[in-house]
Design a protein around this motif. Structure first.
Motif, PDB file in Angstrom:
ATOM      1  N   GLY A 145       0.906  -1.336   0.001  1.00 16.81           N
ATOM      2  CA  GLY A 145       0.071   0.183   0.026  1.00 16.81           C
ATOM      3  C   GLY A 145       0.773   1.353   0.037  1.00 16.81           C
ATOM      4  O   GLY A 145       0.479   2.581  -0.030  1.00 16.81           O
ATOM      5  N   THR A 146       2.246   1.127  -0.145  1.00 15.51           N
ATOM      6  CA  THR A 146       3.234   2.515  -0.027  1.00 15.51           C
ATOM      7  C   THR A 146       3.822   2.677  -1.194  1.00 15.51           C
ATOM      8  O   THR A 146       4.456   3.438  -1.482  1.00 15.51           O
ATOM      9  N   ALA A 147       3.636   1.520  -2.397  1.00 18.18           N
ATOM     10  CA  ALA A 147       4.392   1.555  -3.614  1.00 18.18           C
ATOM     11  C   ALA A 147       3.712   1.006  -4.718  1.00 18.18           C
ATOM     12  O   ALA A 147       2.826   0.336  -4.488  1.00 18.18           O
ATOM     13  N   PHE A 148       4.088   1.411  -6.133  1.00 16.68           N
ATOM     14  CA  PHE A 148       3.236   1.004  -6.998  1.00 16.68           C
ATOM     15  C   PHE A 148       4.199  -0.172  -7.799  1.00 16.68           C
ATOM     16  O   PHE A 148       5.495  -0.131  -7.657  1.00 16.68           O
ATOM     17  N   ASP A 149       3.636  -0.905  -8.432  1.00 20.73           N
ATOM     18  CA  ASP A 149       4.013  -1.807  -9.371  1.00 20.73           C
ATOM     19  C   ASP A 149       4.352  -1.017 -10.446  1.00 20.73           C
ATOM     20  O   ASP A 149       3.757  -0.091 -10.633  1.00 20.73           O
ATOM     21  N   THR A 150       5.239  -1.562 -11.365  1.00 17.09           N
ATOM     22  CA  THR A 150       5.351  -0.686 -12.547  1.00 17.09           C
ATOM     23  C   THR A 150       5.504  -1.646 -13.800  1.00 17.09           C
ATOM     24  O   THR A 150       5.580  -2.986 -13.841  1.00 17.09           O
ATOM     25  N   GLY A 151       5.431  -1.020 -15.064  1.00 18.69           N
ATOM     26  CA  GLY A 151       5.426  -1.782 -16.088  1.00 18.69           C
ATOM     27  C   GLY A 151       6.333  -0.887 -17.184  1.00 18.69           C
ATOM     28  O   GLY A 151       6.693   0.198 -16.795  1.00 18.69           O
ATOM     29  N   ARG A 152       6.559  -1.366 -18.207  1.00 18.56           N
ATOM     30  CA  ARG A 152       7.357  -0.714 -19.345  1.00 18.56           C
ATOM     31  C   ARG A 152       6.743  -0.792 -20.672  1.00 18.56           C
ATOM     32  O   ARG A 152       5.890  -1.623 -21.160  1.00 18.56           O
ATOM     33  N   SER A 153       6.950   0.357 -21.409  1.00 21.67           N
ATOM     34  CA  SER A 153       6.504   0.451 -22.804  1.00 21.67           C
ATOM     35  C   SER A 153       7.423   1.264 -23.572  1.00 21.67           C
ATOM     36  O   SER A 153       8.139   2.017 -23.255  1.00 21.67           O
ATOM     37  N   LEU A 154       7.407   0.889 -24.793  1.00 20.92           N
ATOM     38  CA  LEU A 154       8.144   1.450 -25.841  1.00 20.92           C
ATOM     39  C   LEU A 154       7.251   2.814 -26.596  1.00 20.92           C
ATOM     40  O   LEU A 154       6.467   2.433 -27.198  1.00 20.92           O
ATOM     41  N   ARG A 155       7.736   4.197 -26.250  1.00 22.80           N
ATOM     42  CA  ARG A 155       7.053   5.196 -26.774  1.00 22.80           C
ATOM     43  C   ARG A 155       7.822   5.977 -27.655  1.00 22.80           C
ATOM     44  O   ARG A 155       8.972   6.358 -27.350  1.00 22.80           O
ATOM     45  N   ASN A 156       7.252   6.681 -28.731  1.00 22.14           N
ATOM     46  CA  ASN A 156       7.858   7.712 -29.580  1.00 22.14           C
ATOM     47  C   ASN A 156       7.550   8.918 -28.961  1.00 22.14           C
ATOM     48  O   ASN A 156       6.444   9.274 -28.542  1.00 22.14           O
ATOM     49  N   ASN A 157       8.462   9.950 -29.028  1.00 22.40           N
ATOM     50  CA  ASN A 157       8.354  11.322 -28.498  1.00 22.40           C
ATOM     51  C   ASN A 157       9.004  12.160 -29.461  1.00 22.40           C
ATOM     52  O   ASN A 157       9.921  12.022 -30.260  1.00 22.40           O
ATOM     53  N   GLY A 158       8.256  13.465 -29.764  1.00 17.46           N
ATOM     54  CA  GLY A 158       8.667  14.415 -30.674  1.00 17.46           C
ATOM     55  C   GLY A 158       8.671  15.665 -30.106  1.00 17.46           C
ATOM     56  O   GLY A 158       7.478  16.139 -29.442  1.00 17.46           O
ATOM     57  N   TYR A 159       9.785  16.298 -29.922  1.00 27.86           N
ATOM     58  CA  TYR A 159      10.180  17.519 -29.178  1.00 27.86           C
ATOM     59  C   TYR A 159      10.385  18.623 -30.031  1.00 27.86           C
ATOM     60  O   TYR A 159      10.884  18.469 -31.308  1.00 27.86           O
ATOM     61  N   ILE A 160       9.795  19.822 -29.869  1.00 27.57           N
ATOM     62  CA  ILE A 160      10.173  21.204 -30.572  1.00 27.57           C
ATOM     63  C   ILE A 160      10.210  22.193 -29.462  1.00 27.57           C
ATOM     64  O   ILE A 160       9.541  22.256 -28.617  1.00 27.57           O
ATOM     65  N   GLY A 161      11.228  22.887 -29.763  1.00 24.87           N
ATOM     66  CA  GLY A 161      11.663  24.067 -28.753  1.00 24.87           C
ATOM     67  C   GLY A 161      12.494  25.103 -29.102  1.00 24.87           C
ATOM     68  O   GLY A 161      13.052  24.946 -30.354  1.00 24.87           O
ATOM     69  N   VAL A 162      12.706  25.788 -28.410  1.00 27.66           N
ATOM     70  CA  VAL A 162      13.953  26.978 -28.541  1.00 27.66           C
ATOM     71  C   VAL A 162      14.757  26.987 -27.343  1.00 27.66           C
ATOM     72  O   VAL A 162      14.432  26.526 -26.324  1.00 27.66           O
ATOM     73  N   GLY A 163      16.005  27.522 -27.860  1.00 23.91           N
ATOM     74  CA  GLY A 163      16.973  27.648 -26.650  1.00 23.91           C
ATOM     75  C   GLY A 163      17.933  28.720 -26.948  1.00 23.91           C
ATOM     76  O   GLY A 163      17.881  29.551 -27.868  1.00 23.91           O
ATOM     77  N   TYR A 164      18.998  29.024 -25.971  1.00 25.52           N
ATOM     78  CA  TYR A 164      20.031  29.916 -26.026  1.00 25.52           C
ATOM     79  C   TYR A 164      21.353  29.181 -25.582  1.00 25.52           C
ATOM     80  O   TYR A 164      21.613  28.574 -24.707  1.00 25.52           O
TER      81      TYR A 164
END
Length: 203
Positions: A145-164
C-alpha cells in the motif's frame, strides 16, 4: 500515434524546416573555409551534454524528474546541425491514494533518437527532436500500500522548442532550452514540457 498528435508533429516539423530554409539562405564570409573537406570532418562535429529537470504536481500527485542526455552534432552548414542523442531519465512519482496513504514509484527511462538544431540569431536556436524511449510507468499499488508496481512500454516522443547558447567567444559554452513533447498522450502522468541545460563543445 493518434491523428491530433500526428498533426501537431507535422506542423512542428514544417515550422522547423521553414526556419532551416531561412537560415540556409544566410551565408557567412568563411563559408569556403567551412566546406574545405581537406580538413576532414572533425571541425564539423560538436558535442553536448544536457541535464533535464522537471517538476509537476497537484493536490493528489507530484512528479520530479532528473535526466542526462549526451548528444553529438554534425554541422551540415555553419548554422544547421543534426545528429544522434541518447538519454536516461529518473522520475519519482508520488500519489495520494486515500485513507491517509501515499504510494510512490521510482522510475527509470532510457532512449535513443535524432535531433536537428538551427542557430537563429545571437545565440538563440530552434531545436527539433524525435526519439524512441523505453519508459517505466506506475500500474497498481502493491500489497504494501505504499508503492506502485510498474510496467514498461516503448513510446515515440517528438519535441520542438527554442533555446539559448552562450559560447563567449570560446570553444566551450553552455545552453539552456525548453522543449514541448507534441506526441505525449493526453492521459499521461508526465509533463509535456522539458527544461534542459548543459555544456557544449565546438558548437
Amino acid at each position: 500515434m493518434n491523428k491530433t498528435n500526428r498533426l501537431r508533429f507535422l506542423a512542428a516539423l514544417i515550422a522547423c524546416l521553414f526556419i532551416f530554409g531561412s537560415a540556409t539562405a544566410q551565408r557567412s564570409d568563411n563559408t569556403d573555409r567551412f566546406f574545405d573537406e581537406s580538413q576532414g570532418i572533425k571541425h564539423r562535429l560538436w558535442y553536448g551534454g544536457g541535464v533535464a529537470l522537471g517538476f509537476s504536481g497537484n493536490s493528489f500527485s507530484s512528479l520530479f524528474q532528473f535526466g542526462l542526455s549526451p548528444l553529438i552534432g554534425f554541422k551540415i552548414t555553419e548554422n544547421i546541425s543534426a545528429g544522434p542523442r541518447f538519454s536516461v531519465l529518473y522520475s519519482h512519482y508520488r500519489q495520494d491514494i486515500g485513507f491517509d496513504r501515499v504510494a510512490r514509484a521510482n522510475l527509470f527511462d532510457y532512449g535513443v533518437g535524432a535531433f536537428a538544431r538551427v542557430k537563429v540569431v545571437r545565440g538563440f536556436f530552434a531545436h527539433l527532436e524525435y526519439g524512441a524511449d523505453n519508459e517505466e510507468f506506475p500500474t497498481d499499488v502493491n500489497s504494501s500500500g505504499t508503492a506502485f508496481d510498474t510496467g514498461r512500454s516503448l513510446r515515440n516522443n517528438g519535441y520542438i522548442g527554442v533555446g539559448y547558447n552562450d559560447s563567449s567567444n570560446s570553444i566551450w559554452g553552455y545552453d539552456i532550452y525548453v522543449l514541448y513533447n507534441v506526441l505525449l498522450p493526453e492521459n499521461s502522468f508526465r509533463s509535456p514540457f522539458d527544461l534542459r541545460f548543459g555544456l557544449t563543445y565546438n558548437f
